[in-house]
Design an enzyme around this catalytic site. Structure first.
Site, PDB file in Angstrom:
ATOM      1  N   HIS A 119       0.932  -1.217   0.110  1.00  0.00           N
ATOM      2  CA  HIS A 119       0.066  -0.010   0.076  1.00  0.00           C
ATOM      3  C   HIS A 119       1.098   1.249   0.020  1.00  0.00           C
ATOM      4  CE1 HIS A 119      -3.486   2.350   0.680  1.00  0.00           C
ATOM      5  NE2 HIS A 119      -3.866   2.074   1.495  1.00  0.00           N
TER       6      HIS A 119
ATOM      7  N   HIS B 258      -2.147  -2.113  -9.596  1.00  0.00           N
ATOM      8  CA  HIS B 258      -3.185  -1.501  -8.654  1.00  0.00           C
ATOM      9  C   HIS B 258      -4.249  -2.337  -8.715  1.00  0.00           C
ATOM     10  CE1 HIS B 258      -5.839   1.369  -6.877  1.00  0.00           C
ATOM     11  NE2 HIS B 258      -4.903   1.852  -6.576  1.00  0.00           N
TER      12      HIS B 258
ATOM     13  N   ASP C 282       2.577   5.925  -6.312  1.00  0.00           N
ATOM     14  CA  ASP C 282       3.772   5.795  -5.511  1.00  0.00           C
ATOM     15  C   ASP C 282       5.125   6.049  -6.480  1.00  0.00           C
ATOM     16  OD1 ASP C 282       2.651   5.856  -2.996  1.00  0.00           O
ATOM     17  OD2 ASP C 282       2.556   3.646  -2.711  1.00  0.00           O
TER      18      ASP C 282
HETATM   19  N1  ACO Z   1       5.154  -6.322 -10.310  1.00  0.00           N
HETATM   20  C1  ACO Z   1       5.056  -7.220 -11.085  1.00  0.00           C
HETATM   21  N2  ACO Z   1       4.078  -8.122 -11.109  1.00  0.00           N
HETATM   22  C2  ACO Z   1       2.677  -7.642 -10.516  1.00  0.00           C
HETATM   23  C3  ACO Z   1       2.895  -6.295  -9.775  1.00  0.00           C
HETATM   24  C4  ACO Z   1       3.975  -5.727  -9.987  1.00  0.00           C
HETATM   25  N3  ACO Z   1       4.065  -4.587  -9.246  1.00  0.00           N
HETATM   26  N4  ACO Z   1       1.491  -6.187  -9.268  1.00  0.00           N
HETATM   27  C5  ACO Z   1       0.739  -7.308  -9.892  1.00  0.00           C
HETATM   28  N5  ACO Z   1       1.550  -8.144 -10.377  1.00  0.00           N
HETATM   29  C6  ACO Z   1       1.211  -9.440 -11.009  1.00  0.00           C
HETATM   30  C7  ACO Z   1       1.089 -10.517 -10.126  1.00  0.00           C
HETATM   31  O1  ACO Z   1       2.020 -11.040  -9.654  1.00  0.00           O
HETATM   32  C8  ACO Z   1      -0.133 -11.393 -10.702  1.00  0.00           C
HETATM   33  O2  ACO Z   1       0.509 -12.054 -11.603  1.00  0.00           O
HETATM   34  P1  ACO Z   1      -0.083 -13.510 -11.854  1.00  0.00           P
HETATM   35  O3  ACO Z   1      -1.407 -13.546 -12.423  1.00  0.00           O
HETATM   36  O4  ACO Z   1       0.723 -14.211 -12.733  1.00  0.00           O
HETATM   37  O5  ACO Z   1      -0.065 -14.290 -10.411  1.00  0.00           O
HETATM   38  C9  ACO Z   1      -1.061 -10.173 -11.676  1.00  0.00           C
HETATM   39  O6  ACO Z   1      -0.141  -9.263 -11.806  1.00  0.00           O
HETATM   40  C10 ACO Z   1      -2.246  -9.737 -11.021  1.00  0.00           C
HETATM   41  O7  ACO Z   1      -1.871  -9.307  -9.634  1.00  0.00           O
HETATM   42  P2  ACO Z   1      -2.631  -9.340  -8.401  1.00  0.00           P
HETATM   43  O8  ACO Z   1      -2.168  -9.979  -7.261  1.00  0.00           O
HETATM   44  O9  ACO Z   1      -4.210  -9.883  -8.792  1.00  0.00           O
HETATM   45  O10 ACO Z   1      -3.137  -7.777  -8.000  1.00  0.00           O
HETATM   46  P3  ACO Z   1      -3.652  -7.254  -6.949  1.00  0.00           P
HETATM   47  O11 ACO Z   1      -4.663  -6.563  -7.408  1.00  0.00           O
HETATM   48  O12 ACO Z   1      -4.171  -8.475  -5.902  1.00  0.00           O
HETATM   49  O13 ACO Z   1      -2.508  -6.306  -6.234  1.00  0.00           O
HETATM   50  C11 ACO Z   1      -1.132  -4.652  -5.685  1.00  0.00           C
HETATM   51  C12 ACO Z   1      -2.498  -4.922  -6.342  1.00  0.00           C
HETATM   52  C13 ACO Z   1      -1.064  -5.019  -4.286  1.00  0.00           C
HETATM   53  C14 ACO Z   1      -1.099  -2.965  -5.520  1.00  0.00           C
HETATM   54  C15 ACO Z   1       0.047  -5.167  -6.467  1.00  0.00           C
HETATM   55  O14 ACO Z   1      -0.038  -4.657  -7.853  1.00  0.00           O
HETATM   56  C16 ACO Z   1       1.556  -4.917  -5.994  1.00  0.00           C
HETATM   57  O15 ACO Z   1       1.949  -5.483  -5.128  1.00  0.00           O
HETATM   58  N6  ACO Z   1       2.114  -3.518  -6.309  1.00  0.00           N
HETATM   59  C17 ACO Z   1       3.470  -3.235  -5.886  1.00  0.00           C
HETATM   60  C18 ACO Z   1       3.217  -2.540  -4.582  1.00  0.00           C
HETATM   61  C19 ACO Z   1       2.726  -1.186  -4.818  1.00  0.00           C
HETATM   62  O16 ACO Z   1       3.054  -0.601  -5.726  1.00  0.00           O
HETATM   63  N7  ACO Z   1       1.790  -0.620  -4.060  1.00  0.00           N
HETATM   64  C20 ACO Z   1       1.154   0.566  -4.256  1.00  0.00           C
HETATM   65  C21 ACO Z   1      -0.172   0.320  -4.706  1.00  0.00           C
HETATM   66  S1  ACO Z   1      -1.151   1.964  -4.877  1.00  0.00           S
HETATM   67  C22 ACO Z   1      -1.315   2.362  -3.177  1.00  0.00           C
HETATM   68  O17 ACO Z   1      -1.550   1.779  -2.489  1.00  0.00           O
HETATM   69  C23 ACO Z   1      -1.364   4.050  -3.153  1.00  0.00           C
END
Ligand code: ACO
Length: 380
Positions: A223, A262, A316
């Protein structure tokens, strides 16, 4: 393990828990409105003080309404001496932990502590918004052996934060940068920290408890903690030409690239553009173009193929580089996010109180059933 019989929405993905008039998000096209107003207009034309009013009252203020909320914010910046003593006692802890404890202490001392009426919650929201920058900067200075800097009532919210942090009046340009940053972080629907705050409010607990919950949830790297992690990543990468192998290595090992992806946006996070251009301008101004170059290379080249999977930059991604270039230490990046988000948390609690229902979902049990209880002395 028992077979699942219920439809499970893990992570509450895609679940609508209630209605709101706080913000509208269309994740497919990357659109964000606060109270009906487009984030691009607000980021370019508004001020954080105006956003506080807009969120807490539901409409843009006229001049005297804006002056009133601005005056209330300026008047509420001081911390009670008890809270300053607590900051000193825990000065070596992470600023996000200190912030959580500090807001909790402010809640115990707040004159409206147990009043959850609309008026009292609004007053508390304004007070917390005003006090949090003082908490964060006072702690930062105490941990560095310096005296806290008293708030300057002549400065706006963003300018006063930078003044209390560095002990000198900020340049107009940096004040505006921080103001935009606070604006774009102010509200964002049912994100994890706002949802946590709403859960607290749904038990008719008080605003400070809800904000403490929000702070605890925000600090996680999935987050608000991502901005700090992005800047660490940029430093590890060191040069744009290393970005590709660095990112591939992470992804091949099942890791995520911080600042991308996201839950709701499957297009570019509309808030990111307001920091991208500013990050570029600031890196050039500070004579450190490498940080923007590394981030831009990651976004434009390395991560471009992941757009097909709906993974774009989020708010971010460029934020950390801006804070870093302004000389802000990396463990203050998440507290800055929290400073911006207080009005959003407050509004969501006000909505929850106004038409309350206890938030209490179910989890389907998949463990063993009806096991025989074995007395302690008979267990292997
Ligand atoms: N880098 C690489 N792969 C990613 C990323 C990433 N940043 N984010 C998602 N994916 C991939 C996942 O591994 C998944 O792959 P798969 O289908 O092969 O397993 C696919 O994309 C779908 O991801 P989900 O887990 O379904 O996405 P979710 O909605 O649960 O997660 C989250 C959202 C937690 C923000 C995620 O994108 C993440 O961890 N990002 C990095 C952390 C980040 O930048 N957080 C800030 C968010 S914005 C905020 O809070 C202000």
């Amino acid at each position: 393990m028992e077979a699942k019989t219920q439809q499970i929405h893990r992570g509450l993905r895609g679940v609508y828990a209630d209605t709101t008039t706080a913000s509208f998000i269309d994740g497919q096209v990357g659109k964000l409105l606060y109270r009906g107003y487009n984030i691009h207009d607000l980021a370019e034309k508004s001020t954080f003080e105006e956003i506080v009013y807009l969120l807490l009252y539901g409409h843009l203020p006229n001049r005297s309404q804006l002056d009133e909320v601005d005056a209330a914010l300026r008047e509420s910046r001081e911390l009670p001496p008890e809270v300053l003593s607590i900051l000193t006692l825990i000065k070596d802890c992470h600023p996000m932990d200190v912030l959580r404890t500090g807001v909790s202490a402010l809640g115990s001392l707040d004159p409206d502590a147990n009043d959850n009426s609309v008026e009292a919650t609004r007053r508390k929201g304004i007070r917390i918004t005003a006090q949090v920058p003082t908490l964060v900067t006072a702690h930062h200075r105490i941990r560095n052996g310096l005296d806290p800097v008293a708030p300057d009532p002549e400065l706006n919210h963003a300018g006063n934060f930078l003044y209390m942090l560095f002990g000198q009046r900020p340049q107009e340009e940096e004040m505006k940068l921080m103001d935009v940053d606070f604006i774009i972080h102010a509200e964002h629907g049912s994100n994890a920290s706002s949802f946590a705050a709403r859960v607290a409010a749904s038990t008719v607990s008080d605003l400070h408890s809800a904000v403490v919950g929000g702070i605890g949830v925000l600090k996680g790297p999935w987050h608000g903690g991502a901005a700090e992690a992005v800047m660490k990543m940029a430093q590890d990468i060191g040069r744009p030409e290393n970005a590709e192998s660095y990112a591939r290595n992470l992804i091949e090992n099942g890791k995520r690239i911080m600042g991308f992806g996201h839950r709701v946006y499957k297009a570019e996070d509309p808030r990111a553009r307001h920091l991208r251009d500013r990050s570029e301008a600031l890196s050039l101004k500070k004579g450190q173009p490498q940080w923007f170059q590394i981030l831009a290379h990651l976004e434009q080249k390395v991560m471009r193929p992941y757009r097909d999977k709906g993974i774009y930059v989020n708010v971010d991604f460029y934020a950390g580089s801006i804070y870093y270039l302004m000389g802000i230490p990396d463990d203050l990046f998440v507290p800055i996010f929290a400073m911006g988000r207080i009005p959003g948390w407050t509004l969501q609690c006000m909505e929850q109180y106004a038409d309350n229902i206890l938030i209490r979902p179910l989890t389907e049990y998949t463990g063993p059933m009806d096991l025989e209880y074995v007395a302690l002395e008979e267990r292997a």
